[in-house]
Design a protein around this motif. Structure first.
Motif, PDB file in Angstrom:
ATOM      1  N   LYS A  73       0.825  -1.207   0.000  1.00 43.61           N
ATOM      2  CA  LYS A  73       0.000   0.000   0.000  1.00 43.61           C
ATOM      3  C   LYS A  73       0.863   1.262   0.000  1.00 43.61           C
ATOM      4  O   LYS A  73       1.974   1.272   0.530  1.00 43.61           O
ATOM      5  N   VAL A  74       0.306   2.314  -0.575  1.00 42.49           N
ATOM      6  CA  VAL A  74       0.945   3.627  -0.533  1.00 42.49           C
ATOM      7  C   VAL A  74       0.342   4.441   0.602  1.00 42.49           C
ATOM      8  O   VAL A  74      -0.884   4.518   0.740  1.00 42.49           O
ATOM      9  N   TYR A  75       1.212   5.009   1.430  1.00 39.53           N
ATOM     10  CA  TYR A  75       0.821   5.970   2.461  1.00 39.53           C
ATOM     11  C   TYR A  75       1.363   7.335   2.034  1.00 39.53           C
ATOM     12  O   TYR A  75       2.358   7.414   1.298  1.00 39.53           O
ATOM     13  N   LEU A  76       0.733   8.399   2.486  1.00 41.47           N
ATOM     14  CA  LEU A  76       1.209   9.748   2.188  1.00 41.47           C
ATOM     15  C   LEU A  76       1.507  10.487   3.489  1.00 41.47           C
ATOM     16  O   LEU A  76       0.724  10.425   4.437  1.00 41.47           O
ATOM     17  N   GLN A  77       2.652  11.180   3.516  1.00 39.66           N
ATOM     18  CA  GLN A  77       2.977  12.024   4.670  1.00 39.66           C
ATOM     19  C   GLN A  77       3.007  13.484   4.224  1.00 39.66           C
ATOM     20  O   GLN A  77       3.716  13.837   3.281  1.00 39.66           O
ATOM     21  N   PRO A  78       2.232  14.347   4.891  1.00 34.46           N
ATOM     22  CA  PRO A  78       2.165  15.756   4.488  1.00 34.46           C
ATOM     23  C   PRO A  78       3.506  16.478   4.635  1.00 34.46           C
ATOM     24  O   PRO A  78       4.276  16.217   5.560  1.00 34.46           O
ATOM     25  N   ILE A  79       3.765  17.389   3.710  1.00 39.28           N
ATOM     26  CA  ILE A  79       4.908  18.307   3.773  1.00 39.28           C
ATOM     27  C   ILE A  79       4.330  19.716   3.760  1.00 39.28           C
ATOM     28  O   ILE A  79       3.619  20.093   2.824  1.00 39.28           O
ATOM     29  N   LEU A  80       4.618  20.484   4.814  1.00 35.78           N
ATOM     30  CA  LEU A  80       3.972  21.780   5.000  1.00 35.78           C
ATOM     31  C   LEU A  80       4.858  22.939   4.565  1.00 35.78           C
ATOM     32  O   LEU A  80       6.074  22.922   4.788  1.00 35.78           O
ATOM     33  N   LEU A  81       4.243  23.936   3.960  1.00 29.41           N
ATOM     34  CA  LEU A  81       4.895  25.216   3.716  1.00 29.41           C
ATOM     35  C   LEU A  81       4.867  25.979   5.036  1.00 29.41           C
ATOM     36  O   LEU A  81       3.798  26.328   5.545  1.00 29.41           O
ATOM     37  N   LEU A  82       6.033  26.215   5.627  1.00 30.37           N
ATOM     38  CA  LEU A  82       6.077  26.761   6.982  1.00 30.37           C
ATOM     39  C   LEU A  82       5.523  28.179   7.068  1.00 30.37           C
ATOM     40  O   LEU A  82       5.012  28.589   8.111  1.00 30.37           O
ATOM     41  N   GLU A  83       5.595  28.924   6.004  1.00 27.56           N
ATOM     42  CA  GLU A  83       5.107  30.308   6.035  1.00 27.56           C
ATOM     43  C   GLU A  83       3.606  30.378   6.275  1.00 27.56           C
ATOM     44  O   GLU A  83       3.112  31.286   6.953  1.00 27.56           O
ATOM     45  N   THR A  84       2.850  29.401   5.733  1.00 30.93           N
ATOM     46  CA  THR A  84       1.389  29.453   5.828  1.00 30.93           C
ATOM     47  C   THR A  84       0.770  28.255   6.531  1.00 30.93           C
ATOM     48  O   THR A  84      -0.400  28.303   6.911  1.00 30.93           O
ATOM     49  N   GLY A  85       1.526  27.162   6.686  1.00 33.21           N
ATOM     50  CA  GLY A  85       0.961  25.945   7.250  1.00 33.21           C
ATOM     51  C   GLY A  85       0.223  25.103   6.233  1.00 33.21           C
ATOM     52  O   GLY A  85      -0.398  24.102   6.589  1.00 33.21           O
TER      53      GLY A  85
END
Length: 449
Positions: free
Chosen positions: A194-206
């Motif tokens: 299975k594929v899982y996804l982990q979020p990557i955030l833009l720190l300036e805006t969240g």
């Protein structure tokens, strides 16, 4: 004619039949003897680079020189043979202890790695060595060669340019891998990969701007296996095409559905292996899969381990990276800061993003300023106009430091653990990303910006 049958005509050493003829005599001679003997298997490192760059005649001259160098280190009672390709074997006799085999292996490694002058230019190769000691490891000729070969495989996995002695645990590891390979075949058949996804955030805006695709083996038992626990078996047993198909079909299929339904979604990143990048057909395969799903390359980012730049076929790897960039894929240099990638790679390769390795982020302390390794990496990338992503953000201290250093993006368990693809889909369709359970963190809106 009989001599030719057991000799290598290129480098005038015994060939595989000649070596096989001599090995039983070693076993007979050592039976009941006080001293020990050793069988070594050698495999050249970076030899393919010579053939690829200068052609096979140049490669042949390298083999001749390596054979001469190894033979010069052996005593009259010892033997070196060329088994075929870039593989050699050595018989060491009348050893007082295994340490003498270690010393010989070190001398061979040092001798082989010295530069070799060819008409075409100076080349450098290396060697990895597997060793089995007789009579400590008793058996037939075939069994001794098998033991040395297992030790050679261990040496190559350890990073090449080194030697390893055979240990019975190696055979147990081989049996474990064979069993796991059979289970993986069933796992692919039963859609357990299975594929899982982990979020990557833009720190300036969240905002969750990217999502890294990670592979998990979910057989229904608690705690699915991460790819790191079985990827070596995938590579060793040629299961990479099945893994590639599973990942491509799940990721591209889901992104196609999001695109069709008009849902805001992050750019999904795909992790590429060194084997992917060494393949002359990989670029065609991935762009064909993207186009089959009526998508575009610029909807995805490709994560490339910096170690891939230093393995065999590095020139092909770099050419493929440039081609993938030209096709429109965004390029992320992964695990940066723990390998050997340099300023040259950042300036010569089309890297859009640098991911600072989580081991560097874990060392951040509250008092740290920019005079740290992660700080230096961030400044270097910023100075070159390359976006920065911090991996392994686990706490508020990490986040505060990264924001003070103007890091662009971050991912880690502080924000969210990897999420099953179908669960991630539900979060997207709900319009709001899952709120963190950690105090003080707000919900994060998804965006394509």
């Amino acid at each position: 004619m009989a001599e030719m049958a057991v000799s290598d005509t290129l480098i005038r050493l015994p060939n595989r039949p000649g070596f096989d003829e001599r090995l039983p005599h070693l076993i007979d001679a050592q039976t009941g003897a006080d001293r020990c003997a050793a069988v070594m298997m050698l495999d050249l490192d970076r030899f393919k680079n010579v053939n690829d760059k200068y052609g096979h005649p140049a490669g042949d001259r390298v083999l001749v020189e390596v054979g001469k160098r190894v033979a010069a280190l052996l005593r009259e009672c010892e033997t070196v043979a060329r088994l075929g390709g870039d593989e050699f074997a050595v018989i060491l006799r009348k050893l007082d202890c295994p340490g003498q085999a270690s010393a010989t292996a070190e001398r061979i490694i040092d001798a082989v790695c010295r530069p070799i002058m060819l008409r075409e230019g100076e080349v450098s190769v290396g060697t990895s060595i597997g060793i089995t000691i007789f009579p400590d490891n008793e058996g037939s000729s075939d069994e001794l060669m098998k033991c040395a070969d297992l030790a050679l495989g261990e040496a190559k996995r350890a990073g090449k340019g080194c030697y390893r002695f055979y240990d019975p645990a190696m055979q147990e590891e081989v049996s474990r891998k064979h069993a796991m390979a059979e289970e993986l075949e069933r796992a692919f058949d039963e859609d357990q990969i299975k594929v899982y996804l982990q979020p990557i955030l833009l720190l300036e805006t969240g905002a969750v701007t990217f999502a890294e695709s990670l592979v998990r083996w979910d057989d229904g038992t608690p705690g699915p296996l991460a790819a790191g626990e079985f990827i070596d078996v995938i590579d060793e047993f040629q299961l990479a095409p099945r893994l590639e198909h599973a990942v491509f079909s799940q990721v591209f299929g889901m992104v196609k559905q999001w695109h069709h339904d008009g849902i805001d979604y992050p750019v999904v990143t795909l992790n590429l292996s060194a084997a992917d990048l060494r393949s002359s057909k990989f670029c065609e395969r991935i762009i064909a899969a993207v186009e089959k799903h009526e998508l575009r390359a610029d909807m995805f980012a490709l994560e490339i381990l910096e170690t891939a730049l230093f393995e065999r076929g590095a020139e092909t790897v770099e050419n493929n990276i440039r081609r993938l960039s030209d096709l429109g894929f965004r390029i992320m240099l992964d695990n940066f800061g723990v390998g050997h990638a340099s300023l040259t790679h950042l300036t010569c390769l089309p890297a859009d993003y640098v991911k600072v390795d989580k081991s560097l982020i874990a060392c951040i302390q509250p008092k740290d300023a920019g005079e740290t390794i992660p700080g230096a990496v961030l400044k270097l990338a910023k100075g070159l106009g390359i976006n920065t992503i911090a991996e392994g953000v686990e706490n508020e201290r990490h986040l505060s430091w990264l924001m003070s250093m103007n890091c662009d993006y971050a991912q880690g368990y502080f924000f969210h653990a990897p999420i099953p693809l179908k669960t991630f889909d539900l979060y997207l369709r709900g319009g709001v990303f899952a709120s963190s359970e950690r105090e003080g963190l707000a919900q994060y809106r998804l965006t394509n910006s």
